[in-house]
Write a protein that holds these residues in place. Structure first.
Motif: not given
Length: 856
Positions: A542-544, A772-778, A845-856
């Motif tokens: 998935p994207e995220v 974030e790097m999972l999509s690229r890795t796969t 810190a959790a709030a900083e990362a709460a947005g959509p995660l890059p799927a790269k």
């Protein structure tokens, strides 16, 4: 980054066009290439021996023989110098590296020193006279006893000179055979590499290369019957030699040489006008003609012997003086053997005996099969990757495929321009490049999607995606490039071909990703003005994603460590299935001329011919078999050639010899040591690079992850009992580069996130980076796996273990990058974890990362 001036655009397409021009000759026939104008590039890639057939032979100068000959020369010099000076002596003898002589009269000791002074004078060891060496040292353990010892530097000098002279002689011999583009060059201090592509008769080549061809004309001693000399003692100054007949005929030969092969100026294979039998006609120079004429005048009615390498070829009677300086050598010759002898005599004698320490021969039919298998694997692998990219990225996948095609064209063009040799592992390098080349495009495209999900416009997303992907692509490809460079400098033969192809493929990949792909995307944006990024037909992940990798890191690490320990235990108990590169011995691949190969019959034939330690197994199709002939305890260099000859005689009637590899004990030991050094050097170089580009914790994590991959790959080889040879070492080094490529991509994102989220706990930050790097890795693993799978299924048996190792490496490298490399950063505290769970800082810190995660 999306603006291209007119000149830059023209330059990019000009590079691609030049690549097409240089690569095109590989698709043209030889006749078409010959008809091209001289200013158009017409040189294709040179096919290696494993693709067009031929012989690779490594010869070594026999140092012991050199020492023995040098000792004899020193004894003769001492005898001559003392006799000329009229000095009495006794006890002239030589053992080991020492010659000693005793002067009878104590009053003549100083005079003797003066007479023998030339023996210890320095010898000029370079063309310009810059280096002088002492071949002999003089000791006088007691008055009047002179002891001369050969120095190491003197032996090395003589060996080096012998190699240089031998290369000249071998070049003349091989060129006389009419072969195309032979390679004859020095390898190391005392070895000569001979590669002759396209040779149909490798046995004939070995016979011509290995023969010293020292020709002498000597008188036959008829003072006593030869049988009495054999049973008793030959007269002083004479020796018993045998003819080349079957059975051999003994002759009593005077040691004095009338004329030697050094006085020959020409030798040709002809036919005797009286008997119409093949003979070799020869002609002496002025000095040789005079000596030969004088000897035949004084010995009319006697027999004289023509001797080649201490074997009597013929011993005719001198019926009348031979004053013209010409003659002929008759014997039991065939037209080919007469021609071979003429070739040897014209080329001259070798200055020392040469021993075959390594031999690799491939028949032309196997070469054709390898080309077809490599082409099919390349086509299928490329088609799979092309469809995969279209399915994953839609129109952007088409752009990536255009860049991929240009990448392969530029790779082939550079190989052709450099005159590089394409080997079967080299084809594997091209196929692997196809699989890995899309990694750069995947990195770019996933970054573009990530920026788009963050709310940027299409143009901003594309521009930022290219900018941010540049550093990651460079870091990830340089690690693989380091492994390729180490392979080139420490590898040999086909392994070097693989390294060259892989290295050039990396460079062309970086070029096409950041010029051609970027140009095509810019043109698409300008003309189509899309409202949204093209979507593919599927996504592997998935994207995220929010997979908690760090929560299971200890369990994954424990499983990995357990597998590593198991692999180490298997290494020392079961052991790998070492190939002859490391154990020494002989491998022969044969194919039945009709029907299926009979394994039992092959084994029985070889055993009956006197060959021990024989293993025969099926190989590929039913008509093929693989023969392994182990090296017996105490076996000397050069004995493998006689074993191959015996096997050829036993099998040639019903089986085609498609491939022969023979490695001596000295070479196998050196190859094993070189393989170990290669892996260690590659790891060290990559460690330094990662340390410089990141921090020491990243370098340690990368090395731990890589060592894990190496150990597990070795365990895989032990469990499957795939052959472990030099190509397997190449596969392991490639796995090192690939694994580090993946690790560095993740580390690059970790470093970026460390700057973005300064208050985020490290475990959470690593989870974010992995996701974030999972999509690229796969995606990258999938494309590389598809390309390698085609090579594994269609590339043939010869490189199957090589490709199988890399297939396993792709899987294990992906696993270790996520579950080994990243958690190591927690162990070494890449950043203090000062934010306790539940604290205000942690919530922030959790709030900083709460947005959509890059799927790269």
């Amino acid at each position: 980054m999306l603006y291209f001036s007119r000149w830059k655009t023209i330059g990019i397409w000009a590079v691609v066009l030049i690549g097409v021009i240089f690569a095109l000759p590989n698709l043209l026939s030889e006749q078409t290439r010959a008809s091209l104008p001289g200013w158009i590039p017409s040189r294709p890639m040179t096919l290696g021996l494993d693709l067009q057939g031929g012989s690779h032979i490594l010869l070594a100068v026999d140092r012991n023989d050199m020492i023995a000959e040098r000792l004899q020369a020193v004894r003769d010099d001492i005898r001559t110098l003392l006799r000329d000076a009229r000095i009495g002596y006794t006890g002239l003898a030589g053992t080991g590296r020492t010659v000693q002589v005793r002067i009878r009269d104590a009053n003549e000791v100083e005079k003797a020193k003066q007479a023998l002074n030339s023996l210890t004078q320095p010898v000029t060891s370079s063309v310009f006279g810059a280096g002088n060496i002492h071949e002999l040292t003089l000791e006088e353990p007691e008055p009047g006893l002179f002891r001369y010892t050969l120095t190491d530097e003197g032996i090395n000098y003589r060996t080096s000179s012998a190699v240089t002279q031998s290369i000249e002689v071998l070049s003349r011999r091989v060129n006389e055979l009419g072969t195309t583009e032979p390679i004859i060059q020095r390898q190391g201090s005392d070895r000569i590499l001979v590669q002759v592509p396209g040779l149909q008769d490798p046995q004939r080549l070995k016979e011509i290369l290995g023969q010293t061809a020292k020709l002498t004309f000597q008188m036959v001693d008829q003072s006593m019957p030869v049988q009495e000399a054999i049973q008793g003692r030959a007269p002083a100054g004479s020796s018993v030699l045998y003819s080349t007949d079957d059975p051999p005929v003994p002759y009593l030969i005077e040691d004095r040489v009338i004329v030697s092969g050094e006085n020959l100026v020409d030798a040709q294979a002809t036919f005797d006008q009286r008997t119409n039998e093949p003979v070799v006609s020869f002609r002496f120079d002025g000095k040789g003609a005079a000596r030969f004429g004088q000897a035949t005048q004084q010995n009319v009615g006697r027999l004289f012997a023509i001797i080649l390498d201490k074997e009597v070829i013929s011993a005719p009677q001198i019926r009348e003086p031979i004053l013209g300086g010409t003659g002929q050598i008759s014997g039991n010759f065939t037209p080919q053997s007469a021609n071979d002898l003429a070739v040897l005599l014209r080329a001259g004698a070798l200055p020392a005996d040469l021993t075959i320490v390594e031999e690799r021969t491939v028949g032309p039919s196997l070469g054709e099969d390898s080309i077809q298998a490599g082409q099919m694997a390349g086509i299928v692998g490329s088609v799979l990757v092309v469809f995969f990219m279209i399915g994953a990225y839609g129109f952007l996948g088409w752009i990536a495929n255009v860049a991929l095609a240009a990448n392969v064209i530029l790779l082939v063009a550079i190989l052709s321009a450099l005159g590089a040799t394409l080997t079967l592992p080299g084809i594997a390098g091209i196929v692997l490049t196809v699989g890995m080349a899309v990694d750069s495009n995947v990195l770019i495209y996933e970054r573009i999607r990530e920026e788009r999900r963050a709310g940027r416009s299409i143009i901003q997303s594309v521009d930022t995606g290219f900018k941010k992907a540049l550093a990651t692509i460079l870091d990830s490809n340089i690690t693989t490039l380091i492994a390729a460079v180490v392979l080139f400098f420490l590898g040999s033969g086909p392994v070097r071909g693989f390294a060259v192809t892989l290295a050039i493929g990396i460079l062309t990949t970086v070029f096409t990703a950041f010029t051609l792909t970027r140009l095509l995307v810019a043109v698409w944006l300008k003309r189509s003005k899309p409202k949204e990024l093209p979507k593919g037909y599927f996504r592997l992940v998935p994207e995220v994603t929010r997979i908690p990798f760090m929560k299971v890191r200890l369990q994954a690490f424990a499983v990995s460590m357990a597998l590593c320990l198991g692999s180490i235990v298997l290494l020392f108990t079961v052991g790998p299935n070492f190939g002859i590169d490391f154990t020494g011995g002989t491998i022969m691949e044969v194919r039945a001329k009709s029907g299926a190969a009979d394994i039992g019959d092959i084994r029985n034939r070889l055993v009956e011919s006197g060959i021990g330690e024989v293993q025969v197994q099926g190989f590929g199709s039913d008509s093929d078999a693989l023969i392994r002939i182990g090296m017996e305890h105490g076996e000397q260099e050069g004995t493998g050639s006689s074993i191959v000859a015996k096997a050829n005689m036993a099998l040639s009637s019903d089986y085609e010899i498609r491939r022969t590899e023979q490695v001596g004990p000295a070479v196998s030991g050196e190859l094993a040591w070189t393989a170990i050094v290669g892996v260690l050097v590659a790891l060290g170089a990559i460690l330094v690079y990662v340390w410089v580009r990141f921090e020491w914790q990243f370098a340690i994590g990368a090395i731990v992850s890589t060592v894990n991959d190496i150990i597990l790959t070795l365990g895989f080889l032990v469990v499957t009992q795939l052959q472990f040879d030099l190509s397997t070492v190449a596969a392991i080094l490639t796995i090192v580069g690939y694994s580090l490529n993946d690790t560095v991509v993740i580390y690059d994102r970790v470093r970026e996130n460390l700057r973005r989220f300064k208050k985020m706990p490290l475990g959470q930050l690593l989870d974010l980076s992995d996701n974030e790097m999972l999509s690229r890795t796969t995606m990258t693993s999938a494309t590389t796996f598809l390309a390698l799978l085609a090579l594994f299924l269609l590339g043939g048996e010869v490189i199957r273990s090589f490709v199988a190792s890399m297939l396993f490496g792709v899987f294990i490298g992906t696993f270790s990058s996520i579950f080994i490399a990243a958690p190591i950063l927690i162990l070494f505290h890449i950043r203090p974890t000062a934010y306790a769970p539940g604290s205000e800082e942690a919530k922030e810190a959790a709030a900083e990362a709460a947005g959509p995660l890059p799927a790269k």
